[in-house]
Every structure is written in C-alpha cells, then in structure tokens.
Design a protein around this motif. Structure first.
Motif, PDB file in Angstrom:
ATOM      1  N   GLU A 186      25.450 -24.479 -24.515  1.00 19.24           N
ATOM      2  CA  GLU A 186      24.204 -24.778 -23.809  1.00 19.24           C
ATOM      3  C   GLU A 186      23.959 -23.714 -22.742  1.00 19.24           C
ATOM      4  O   GLU A 186      24.819 -22.890 -22.474  1.00 19.24           O
ATOM      5  CB  GLU A 186      24.272 -26.181 -23.206  1.00 19.24           C
ATOM      6  N   THR A 192      22.411 -24.832 -19.763  1.00 21.52           N
ATOM      7  CA  THR A 192      22.203 -25.664 -18.579  1.00 21.52           C
ATOM      8  C   THR A 192      20.717 -25.872 -18.254  1.00 21.52           C
ATOM      9  O   THR A 192      20.379 -26.501 -17.266  1.00 21.52           O
ATOM     10  CB  THR A 192      22.988 -25.142 -17.343  1.00 21.52           C
ATOM     11  N   GLU A 205      30.170 -31.226 -16.264  1.00 20.77           N
ATOM     12  CA  GLU A 205      30.857 -29.998 -15.868  1.00 20.77           C
ATOM     13  C   GLU A 205      30.163 -29.247 -14.732  1.00 20.77           C
ATOM     14  O   GLU A 205      30.808 -28.771 -13.802  1.00 20.77           O
ATOM     15  CB  GLU A 205      30.946 -29.069 -17.082  1.00 20.77           C
ATOM     16  N   THR A 206      28.837 -29.133 -14.827  1.00 14.63           N
ATOM     17  CA  THR A 206      28.118 -28.344 -13.826  1.00 14.63           C
ATOM     18  C   THR A 206      28.069 -29.052 -12.473  1.00 14.63           C
ATOM     19  O   THR A 206      27.973 -28.403 -11.436  1.00 14.63           O
ATOM     20  CB  THR A 206      26.693 -28.046 -14.327  1.00 14.63           C
ATOM     21  N   ILE A 260      29.571 -24.510 -12.001  1.00 14.97           N
ATOM     22  CA  ILE A 260      28.923 -23.296 -12.474  1.00 14.97           C
ATOM     23  C   ILE A 260      28.272 -23.626 -13.805  1.00 14.97           C
ATOM     24  O   ILE A 260      28.576 -24.644 -14.408  1.00 14.97           O
ATOM     25  CB  ILE A 260      29.913 -22.132 -12.705  1.00 14.97           C
ATOM     26  N   GLU A 261      27.415 -22.736 -14.261  1.00 11.84           N
ATOM     27  CA  GLU A 261      26.807 -22.923 -15.559  1.00 11.84           C
ATOM     28  C   GLU A 261      27.693 -22.253 -16.604  1.00 11.84           C
ATOM     29  O   GLU A 261      28.188 -21.153 -16.376  1.00 11.84           O
ATOM     30  CB  GLU A 261      25.410 -22.294 -15.546  1.00 11.84           C
ATOM     31  N   GLY A 262      27.938 -22.926 -17.701  1.00 14.97           N
ATOM     32  CA  GLY A 262      28.744 -22.337 -18.763  1.00 14.97           C
ATOM     33  C   GLY A 262      30.165 -22.862 -18.732  1.00 14.97           C
ATOM     34  O   GLY A 262      30.464 -23.822 -18.036  1.00 14.97           O
ATOM     35  N   HIS A 263      31.026 -22.230 -19.507  1.00  9.88           N
ATOM     36  CA  HIS A 263      32.392 -22.718 -19.641  1.00  9.88           C
ATOM     37  C   HIS A 263      33.347 -21.604 -19.227  1.00  9.88           C
ATOM     38  O   HIS A 263      33.557 -20.654 -19.970  1.00  9.88           O
ATOM     39  CB  HIS A 263      32.655 -23.123 -21.086  1.00  9.88           C
TER      40      HIS A 263
END
Lengths: 386, 63
Positions: A69, A71, A99-100, B13-16
């Motif tokens: 994704e 976000t 997660e974000t 944060i954005e992403g992994h």
C-alpha cells in the motif's frame, strides 16, 4: 499505544461523553449519523438507530493490516477536511493495530497484535489496505518477518468481517497492473485460495471515499451484518450506479458537447470529458454524489476537469490506458432526466434505455459526436420501424 | 561477540521498514535499514504511454 490502551480498557465514559470532550455536540453527532443513514440509502429515522447503536455499545475492535500500500487510504481517512471526522472515526472504533499509527515498534507492535487478536477473536473487524503479493511465496511484502499473505490468512480467519479498503486490497489495484511483477492479489482472493469464509466487503477507490468506509462500519455496528453487496462484494449503496449516471457533465454528453483536448474551448466550458478518455461510463462509484473532503461542489476528478480513470473498477483502472475512450457497455439513462413526453402511448417502456444503449454502441464504434437529441433519434427509429 | 537486534516493523512511518543493528560493548557497530515491500512500479511503467505515467508514479506514496 499501551498507555492509551490502559484508558480505553476501562471504558468508563460513553461514546457521547468522549465525543463531547472532543468538542462534538450530541446535535452534531445526530446530524452526522443521519447523514450516514442517507448515504446508506436508509430512511431518515435510521440515523437515530445508528446513533443509538454507536452510543450504547463498546467500540468495535479494528485491526488494520497494511500490505502493498501507499498509505493513501489511511491518509484519506485521517485528513478529511471535516473538522470532526477524524475524531469521530477514532472515537467510534477501537483501533487496536495499525502500523502507521502505532506508537510501539517491532516486538511491542507484534505482541500487541497477537494479544488483541486473542482477546477479540471472532469479534474484531479486519481492515486490509494494499494488495497481497503471492508470487515467490509472498516475499515481496513482509511485516515482522512474516509475509503479508500469511498474516492475512491468520488474521482473516479469526475476524468477524474483513473490509478491504482501497483498490489494491479490493481487486489488486496499481501493483497488479500489467505485468504484475509481484503477483499482487486482492484480499478476498487470498482468503478464498486458503478456503477462509470470513465475509469480505470491498471499498475500492484510489483513494476510496472515507464516508463509504465509515458508512459500512456503522452499518455493521447498527445491524450486525454487512450492507447489501454487488457481485464484486462492493456495498450497493456506494457502488450501485455508474459515475456516468450521476455526473454533473452528463447533459453535455447527451447533447454531444465534448472537450477534445485539455485546455480547449470545450474543456474550459466544462463539457463532457468522454473524448479525453473519461471512464465514467464503465465505472461504478458514488464520487459525483458524495464528493471529496467536504469542500463543496466540484470536488471530485471530473469536477476539476480531469477524466475519471476508473479506479474503483477492476479491469478499467490502471488497466485501460488513461486516454483510451471508455467502452460504454452499460450505458443507462441519467437518474435525473424525466420522460420527454410522459405517457406518450407509442413509446414502449424500456425504449429509452434501449436508445441509450444504441447511442453507446455508436460512440463506442465511431467515437463520433452523434448524441444530439437522444430522444429524437429514438422517435425517428420508431417511425422507421412503423 | 556482537549482539544483533532486529526492529520490525518500524511504526509511525509509511511503508514497511526493518532495522537490524549489531551491538558490541553497548554501542551500535553496524546497522542495516531495509524496505520490506516491493511493488515493482518501475517494471510496470515500462512500455506505457508516457501521458499516463503520473497515474502510477504519484502512487508511490500516499502520504
């Protein structure tokens, strides 16, 4: 996250009290719920039922799994211009894992996910954003050392319902575009492959409209079931009609007034964008009626002068080239047109729809502006038949 | 003997993102940051009409 959790686990105050602390009055809340009821196509009085359901029960636990994704879906939820919207969504649900937005990292985050899943087994809503790569055993997306595919299987199997938010989770979206290098797949396909039967609802869009997501959550909360879905598991209240049916530029289409180039006279005058490749005639979504970001009229792609590129539609968005003309296979009359001659005896019911279908075939084949006077054309055909 | 610590996922944060650190005598001696997700947008862009490239590139990140 853990500190915040300590507060919410006691649940001493009602949702309304919490909202009041956030500066949302009971009146605002009821207005909001009534708005949601209208968006869902429910009678006005149902707003109160929604408000009651929301105010009188523990907030539903929501776990949010991010796969491939960007976000953008989360951003569209959190950055809505409506001042109370993000407060409402964070007050209406108990966001357990995201997660974000999580404060804890690494092991803390993953431990919390496992704990919350265990405590809320069978009760939580799993929201998935991003497509799930299945090529090469799913190595193209990993969280805490586990593939997104295995996490979705694990979390999806124990959820009450899965909401796939955004085009990626709904049908593969941008990562699944040709040649789909990572085997990007939708959430429901991944669950199906594993034989998991948790109900899935898709809220496609790139990004999707936050109200469609929230209305679905509130429907779940109020009626304890998913809203009515179409064959692609999209809620009918939001994806039941073509963009073309509710487009404010539809009269230009029907009258054969098109923008042919960006910046030409037709474009400046707000004519129909069909010839620039607008996919409105083959894309199902409520963008023209619900709009974006609460900033008033015109706040959606076509409203700002850009053709719709079909982001909610599998096989259209990121698939058909942007400036390639739409294939208007399901052309239907606009919802706001009345009969030209009500009660005229020789016009058989359905003729109007048929005429629109014929016109669709004409533009599809020749791409020519032959749409002037749809009704008239119909009558002429009728005369010829007779 | 160096000790290794892995922090995955890095949140907020954005992403992994994943961070691996090697620690010796109480200080970090070596560290690696790695993106844990790949979509292959560069591969997807190859051979497309340049006029529609923005549809893909603007979706690298939605933040």
């Amino acid at each position: 996250m853990n500190d915040q959790k300590a507060d919410t686990s006691q649940e001493p105050v009602s949702t309304l009290d919490r909202l009041r602390e956030q500066g949302v009055s009971r009146r605002d809340f009821l207005k909001f719920c009534t708005g949601v009821a209208v968006a869902l196509g429910l009678p006005l009085g149902m707003g109160e039922a929604i408000a009651e359901a929301v105010a009188n029960q523990k907030r539903p636990p929501v776990l949010w799994l991010s796969a491939q994704e960007c976000t953008g879906c989360t951003e569209s939820l959190l950055r809505s211009n409506h001042p109370t919207f993000e407060k409402l969504i964070l007050e209406l649900i108990s966001l357990e894992y995201h997660e974000t937005l999580l404060a804890g990292c690494g092991k803390q985050a993953e431990d919390w996910r496992v704990k919350s899943m265990k405590e809320n087994k069978g009760r939580y809503i799993l929201v998935v954003d991003g497509s799930i790569p299945v090529k090469d055993n799913g190595i193209y997306c990993k969280i805490g050392g586990k593939t997104a595919q295995s996490l979705l299987e694990e979390m999806g199997a124990q959820a009450a319902a899965v909401i796939a938010i955004g085009s990626c989770a709904s049908w593969g979206g941008i990562p699944s575009a040709d040649p789909n290098p990572t085997g990007a797949t939708s959430a429901h396909e991944v669950l199906k492959m594993k034989g998991i039967t948790t109900p899935v609802v898709n809220i496609p869009g790139c990004p999707p409209n936050p109200y469609n997501f929230l209305s679905t959550v509130l429907h779940l909360l109020t009626f304890r079931k998913l809203p009515e879905l179409d064959e692609q598991a999209r809620p009918k209240f939001a994806y039941g009609r073509l963009i073309h049916e509710n487009c404010e530029r539809r009269p230009h289409f029907d009258s054969g007034r098109f923008a042919v180039q960006f910046g030409d006279e037709g474009h400046r005058k707000g004519y129909c964008l069909y010839k620039l490749g607008c996919k409105g005639p083959e894309t199902f979504a409520n963008c023209p009626s619900i709009l974006y970001n609460d900033v008033g009229a015109g706040a959606w792609p076509v409203g700002t002068g850009h053709p719709c590129f079909g982001c909610t539609e599998k096989g259209v968005g990121f698939t058909v080239p942007l400036h390639y003309p739409a294939r208007p296979k399901y052309i239907t009359p606009p919802t706001f047109f009345t009969e030209a001659y009500p009660g005229k005896p020789e016009v058989a019911p359905g003729t109007k729809a048929l005429a629109a279908g014929v016109a669709g075939a004409v533009i599809g084949a020749a791409g020519a502006a032959m749409l002037t006077g749809l009704g008239k054309k119909d009558d002429e055909n009728k005369d010829k038949e007779e | 003997m160096a000790k290794r610590i892995t922090i995955d996922p890095i949140t907020r944060i954005e992403g992994h993102l994943r961070i691996d650190c090697e620690i010796e005598g109480g200080s970090v001696t070596n560290a690696w940051a790695s993106g844990q997700m790949w979509r292959g947008i560069e591969t997807i862009l190859k051979g497309r009409d340049p006029r529609e490239a923005w549809i893909f590139t603007q979706r690298f990140c939605g933040v």
